[in-house]
Design a protein around this motif. Structure first.
Motif, PDB file in Angstrom:
ATOM      1  N   UNK A   8     -13.596  31.366-110.135  1.00 23.79           N
ATOM      2  CA  UNK A   8     -12.863  31.749-111.344  1.00 23.79           C
ATOM      3  C   UNK A   8     -13.707  31.563-112.596  1.00 23.79           C
ATOM      4  N   UNK A   9     -15.000  31.415-112.409  1.00 23.26           N
ATOM      5  CA  UNK A   9     -15.926  31.332-113.532  1.00 23.26           C
ATOM      6  C   UNK A   9     -16.489  29.950-113.765  1.00 23.26           C
ATOM      7  N   UNK A  10     -17.746  29.905-114.197  1.00 21.73           N
ATOM      8  CA  UNK A  10     -18.456  28.675-114.560  1.00 21.73           C
ATOM      9  C   UNK A  10     -18.494  27.658-113.426  1.00 21.73           C
ATOM     10  N   UNK A  11     -18.609  28.149-112.195  1.00 24.64           N
ATOM     11  CA  UNK A  11     -18.727  27.262-111.047  1.00 24.64           C
ATOM     12  C   UNK A  11     -17.410  26.680-110.571  1.00 24.64           C
ATOM     13  N   UNK A  12     -16.292  27.126-111.111  1.00 25.42           N
ATOM     14  CA  UNK A  12     -14.980  26.641-110.688  1.00 25.42           C
ATOM     15  C   UNK A  12     -14.446  27.532-109.572  1.00 25.42           C
ATOM     16  N   UNK A  13     -13.894  26.899-108.555  1.00 25.68           N
ATOM     17  CA  UNK A  13     -13.439  27.621-107.379  1.00 25.68           C
ATOM     18  C   UNK A  13     -12.012  27.185-107.044  1.00 25.68           C
ATOM     19  N   UNK A  14     -11.180  28.171-106.666  1.00 28.08           N
ATOM     20  CA  UNK A  14      -9.783  27.917-106.317  1.00 28.08           C
ATOM     21  C   UNK A  14      -9.521  28.501-104.930  1.00 28.08           C
ATOM     22  N   UNK A  15      -8.671  27.861-104.171  1.00 30.69           N
ATOM     23  CA  UNK A  15      -8.292  28.374-102.864  1.00 30.69           C
ATOM     24  C   UNK A  15      -7.425  29.617-103.033  1.00 30.69           C
ATOM     25  N   UNK A  16      -7.851  30.714-102.436  1.00 31.77           N
ATOM     26  CA  UNK A  16      -7.125  31.985-102.551  1.00 31.77           C
ATOM     27  C   UNK A  16      -5.750  31.898-101.905  1.00 31.77           C
ATOM     28  N   UNK A  17      -5.599  31.042-100.909  1.00 36.42           N
ATOM     29  CA  UNK A  17      -4.320  30.904-100.216  1.00 36.42           C
ATOM     30  C   UNK A  17      -3.243  30.277-101.097  1.00 36.42           C
ATOM     31  N   UNK A  18      -3.638  29.577-102.149  1.00 37.41           N
ATOM     32  CA  UNK A  18      -2.687  28.876-103.003  1.00 37.41           C
ATOM     33  C   UNK A  18      -2.279  29.681-104.236  1.00 37.41           C
ATOM     34  N   UNK A  19      -2.960  30.778-104.515  1.00 35.81           N
ATOM     35  CA  UNK A  19      -2.691  31.573-105.720  1.00 35.81           C
ATOM     36  C   UNK A  19      -1.463  32.445-105.516  1.00 35.81           C
ATOM     37  N   UNK A  20      -0.539  32.370-106.488  1.00 29.04           N
ATOM     38  CA  UNK A  20       0.654  33.213-106.473  1.00 29.04           C
ATOM     39  C   UNK A  20       0.453  34.414-107.387  1.00 29.04           C
ATOM     40  N   UNK A  21      -0.114  34.177-108.593  1.00 28.80           N
ATOM     41  CA  UNK A  21      -0.264  35.261-109.564  1.00 28.80           C
ATOM     42  C   UNK A  21      -1.488  35.037-110.435  1.00 28.80           C
ATOM     43  N   UNK A  22      -2.080  36.153-110.857  1.00 31.40           N
ATOM     44  CA  UNK A  22      -3.164  36.145-111.839  1.00 31.40           C
ATOM     45  C   UNK A  22      -2.697  37.069-112.954  1.00 31.40           C
TER      46      UNK A  22
END
Length: 87
Positions: A8-22
């Motif tokens: 998600x930018x600047x070396x930050x990473x989020x688990x795709x399985x946990x995302x509900x909305x962008x």
């Protein structure tokens, strides 16, 4: 079930399985969501001081602020579709 991670930018990473909305941060309801998450201690600011361009809502009710466009985050879910033209 494999764990897919999204940058998600600047070396930050989020688990795709946990995302509900962008979503885009401009509307009043989204600003209210951000404010409520800040009050509850569920806001994660991953912008590094830059302008917020995307708001990511997770299934754990955390709200993550990102400095990259929502379309860019969405495209990172399916890297095979990046750069493809609509038919």
């Amino acid at each position: 079930m494999s764990i897919k991670m999204i940058n998600i930018g600047f070396g930050n990473i989020v688990s795709a399985n946990r995302i509900i909305a962008v979503i885009s941060p401009e509307s009043a309801p989204v600003k209210r969501i951000i404010s409520e998450a800040r009050d509850k201690g569920l806001l994660i600011d991953a912008t590094y001081g830059r302008k917020t361009r995307a708001v990511i809502v997770t299934d754990s009710c955390h709200v993550i602020l990102s400095a990259i466009q929502p379309e860019t985050v969405a495209n990172r879910f399916n890297p095979d579709t990046e750069g493809m033209e609509e038919q």
